[in-house]
Design a protein around this motif. Structure first.
Motif, PDB file in Angstrom:
ATOM      1  N   THR A 153       4.701 -37.760 -37.425  1.00  0.00           N
ATOM      2  CA  THR A 153       5.373 -37.190 -38.598  1.00  0.00           C
ATOM      3  C   THR A 153       4.563 -37.550 -39.842  1.00  0.00           C
ATOM      4  N   GLY A 154       4.925 -36.937 -40.947  1.00  0.00           N
ATOM      5  CA  GLY A 154       4.297 -37.297 -42.214  1.00  0.00           C
ATOM      6  C   GLY A 154       4.619 -38.730 -42.594  1.00  0.00           C
ATOM      7  N   MET A 155       5.857 -39.166 -42.330  1.00  0.00           N
ATOM      8  CA  MET A 155       6.224 -40.538 -42.686  1.00  0.00           C
ATOM      9  C   MET A 155       5.463 -41.559 -41.849  1.00  0.00           C
ATOM     10  N   VAL A 209       2.225 -41.859 -43.697  1.00  0.00           N
ATOM     11  CA  VAL A 209       2.355 -42.645 -44.935  1.00  0.00           C
ATOM     12  C   VAL A 209       2.542 -44.128 -44.603  1.00  0.00           C
ATOM     13  N   PHE A 224       8.408 -39.208 -52.938  1.00  0.00           N
ATOM     14  CA  PHE A 224       9.289 -38.685 -51.897  1.00  0.00           C
ATOM     15  C   PHE A 224      10.192 -39.852 -51.448  1.00  0.00           C
ATOM     16  N   CYS A 251       9.054 -42.368 -48.839  1.00  0.00           N
ATOM     17  CA  CYS A 251       7.874 -43.131 -49.283  1.00  0.00           C
ATOM     18  C   CYS A 251       8.335 -44.268 -50.196  1.00  0.00           C
ATOM     19  N   GLU A 270       1.671 -39.689 -55.197  1.00  0.00           N
ATOM     20  CA  GLU A 270       1.636 -38.279 -54.825  1.00  0.00           C
ATOM     21  C   GLU A 270       1.493 -37.458 -56.095  1.00  0.00           C
ATOM     22  N   ASP A 274      -0.887 -39.059 -51.312  1.00  0.00           N
ATOM     23  CA  ASP A 274      -0.071 -38.149 -50.511  1.00  0.00           C
ATOM     24  C   ASP A 274      -0.272 -36.769 -51.138  1.00  0.00           C
ATOM     25  N   VAL A 285       0.641 -33.702 -50.098  1.00  0.00           N
ATOM     26  CA  VAL A 285       1.486 -32.643 -49.528  1.00  0.00           C
ATOM     27  C   VAL A 285       1.763 -31.512 -50.522  1.00  0.00           C
ATOM     28  N   PHE A 286       2.150 -31.870 -51.749  1.00  0.00           N
ATOM     29  CA  PHE A 286       2.557 -30.826 -52.701  1.00  0.00           C
ATOM     30  C   PHE A 286       1.379 -29.969 -53.155  1.00  0.00           C
ATOM     31  N   SER A 311       1.972 -34.761 -44.713  1.00  0.00           N
ATOM     32  CA  SER A 311       2.996 -34.351 -43.778  1.00  0.00           C
ATOM     33  C   SER A 311       2.566 -32.955 -43.353  1.00  0.00           C
ATOM     34  N   THR A 320       4.039 -31.246 -41.350  1.00  0.00           N
ATOM     35  CA  THR A 320       5.313 -30.542 -41.209  1.00  0.00           C
ATOM     36  C   THR A 320       5.463 -29.442 -42.260  1.00  0.00           C
ATOM     37  N   LYS A 321       4.851 -29.653 -43.415  1.00  0.00           N
ATOM     38  CA  LYS A 321       5.050 -28.750 -44.552  1.00  0.00           C
ATOM     39  C   LYS A 321       4.100 -27.554 -44.439  1.00  0.00           C
ATOM     40  N   LEU A 323       7.057 -31.213 -36.438  1.00  0.00           N
ATOM     41  CA  LEU A 323       6.702 -32.312 -37.332  1.00  0.00           C
ATOM     42  C   LEU A 323       5.288 -32.801 -37.006  1.00  0.00           C
ATOM     43  N   GLY A 324       4.633 -33.361 -37.995  1.00  0.00           N
ATOM     44  CA  GLY A 324       3.315 -33.946 -37.762  1.00  0.00           C
ATOM     45  C   GLY A 324       2.790 -34.559 -39.037  1.00  0.00           C
ATOM     46  N   LEU A 353      10.122 -27.867 -47.302  1.00  0.00           N
ATOM     47  CA  LEU A 353       9.288 -27.109 -48.234  1.00  0.00           C
ATOM     48  C   LEU A 353       8.043 -26.620 -47.515  1.00  0.00           C
TER      49      LEU A 353
END
Ligand SMILES: *Cc1c(COP(=O)(O)O)cnc(C)c1O
Length: 397
Positions: free
Chosen positions: A89-91, A94, A115, A118, A158, A187, A189-190, A209, A211-212, A221-222, A341
């Motif tokens: 997962t992303g977590m 992190v 997040f 996090c 992030e 991070d 992701v955004f 992540s 996942t996004k 998830l990943g 997201l």
């Protein structure tokens, strides 16, 4: 298995389709899915050599797997990193990137706009293991500088931040970290790998992540950690082998398919986010709108310097607080209420009652998350349908 050719001389779109592909003896076009836990050896000598690291090859899928390796190599070539490790997962990415290199007595500095999970890792978990943390206003470079101590090992941030889409100065923060002998973990992701490359801006480690946007179709998830060979060898290799936050080969295969269309999707979703932002910015029921692609974004000049385009996300504040925000969310017909997201489906979130409900109202106010705040993640629908949907929903707000 034949060695994959490097695609780094090509542009990102080409890397996303061809990077890291390993073809088996059958010459398959699509990446093969290796659903195997283990591997067999030709001889006891070969098995011994693999275990001693004297011969390359797979040993056990908690360590590595051909499908997972293809995903990692494609991400390495996209991001311009030396090495990577993918996670469930992303977590997991992190938590591993932060925890693996640290020991009791170390110190971490992080931006407080994080997040939710996090923030839990940094604020609640690390201190339980004797790792001190300092949270700073990520926009204020003086606070990063003043937080630096002789035992500071990592900076974490992030950018753009969730959900208020502030953009932090990655090169300047990396320079402060390095001046004190610390590393910067970003991070990303955004921003997505399409719009921002933290390693080229001075960061040492980048986490996603997957996942996004990388999956981008709401399926699995990943996560992934990208860094130098030295960071992966010294800090991640043994930690991940023996604690096991590994990615599933099936998810790696789904994510490889996601990567093929990542640039196309992110570009379309960003264009749509920009159109929705422009339409909402002038709406009388909206008191504040934040979009990194607009010239009225508080860090518009920095966005131009460190990002290639805005974002697939828009933040806005509906006049009338929680009740008005809920009426708007409940009236939407296309954008669905979800805390996720980066999906092909447009998604809307009310951060004060979901992702940031753990914070006190004062802490939320400090981060600019008012009771009427809504986060919009643009999908692949037609922008005009989304804009018309927001218009009718805001009438009911
Ligand atoms: C979703 C998200 C994560 C966590 O990823 P999971 O795959 O859900 O574990 C971490 N950081 C950011 C910025 C995210 O949006």
């Amino acid at each position: 298995m034949p060695e994959a050719k490097s695609t780094t001389r090509y542009r990102p779109e080409t890397r996303l389709v061809h990077g890291g592909t390993l073809r088996s003896q059958f010459g398959e076009t699509s990446e093969a899915l290796f659903l195997t836990q283990g591997y067999v050896y030709d001889s006891a000598e070969q098995c011994e050599a693999r275990f001693k690291g004297e011969e390359p090859g797979f040993i056990y899928s908690r360590y590595s797997n051909p499908t997972i390796e293809m995903f990692e190599r494609r991400m390495i070539q996209l991001e311009g990193a030396e090495a990577a490790r993918s996670t469930a997962t992303g977590m997991a990415a992190v938590a591993t990137a932060i925890l693996a290199p640290l020991r009791a007595g170390d110190h971490v500095v992080a931006s407080k706009a994080l997040f939710g999970s996090c923030l839990y890792v940094v604020q609640d978990l690390l201190p339980r293991y004797g790792i001190e943390t300092t949270l700073v206003d990520g926009l204020d470079l003086d606070q990063w500088q003043r937080a630096l101590r002789p035992n500071t090992k990592s900076f974490f941030l992030e950018s753009p931040t969730n959900p208020t889409l502030d953009v932090l100065d990655i090169p300047a923060i990396a320079e402060i970290a390095h001046s004190g002998g610390a590393r910067l973990i970003v991070d990303n992701v955004f921003a997505t790998p399409i719009w921002q490359s933290p390693l080229s801006l001075g960061a040492d480690v980048v986490v996603y992540s997957a996942t996004k946007h990388i999956d981008g179709q709401g399926r699995c998830l990943g996560g992934i950690i990208l860094a130098s060979e030295a960071f992966v060898a010294e800090h991640l290799h043994n930690f991940m082998r023996h604690t096991g936050p590994s990615m599933s080969p099936f998810n790696a295969w789904v994510l490889l398919k996601g990567l093929e269309t990542l640039a196309v999707r992110v570009r379309a979703q960003t264009e749509t986010a920009g159109k929705v932002a422009d339409a909402l910015a002038k709406h009388p029921k909206i008191s504040r709108l934040i979009y990194p692609g607009r010239s009225d974004h508080p860090q518009a000049e920095l966005v131009k310097r460190q990002m290639r385009a805005g974002s697939t996300l828009v933040g806005f504040e509906v006049k009338g607080g929680k009740q008005a925000a809920f009426r708007c969310l409940n009236a939407l017909q296309i954008s669905r209420i979800s805390n996720n997201l980066g999906d092909a489906k447009s998604l809307v979130t009310h951060p004060p009652t979901t992702t940031h409900q753990r914070l006190t109202p004062e802490a939320r106010a400090e981060l600019g998350i008012s009771e009427g705040f809504i986060r919009f993640s643009a999908g692949l629908e037609h922008a005009d349908d989304l804009i018309e949907d927001f218009a009718q929903a805001l009438e009911k707000a």
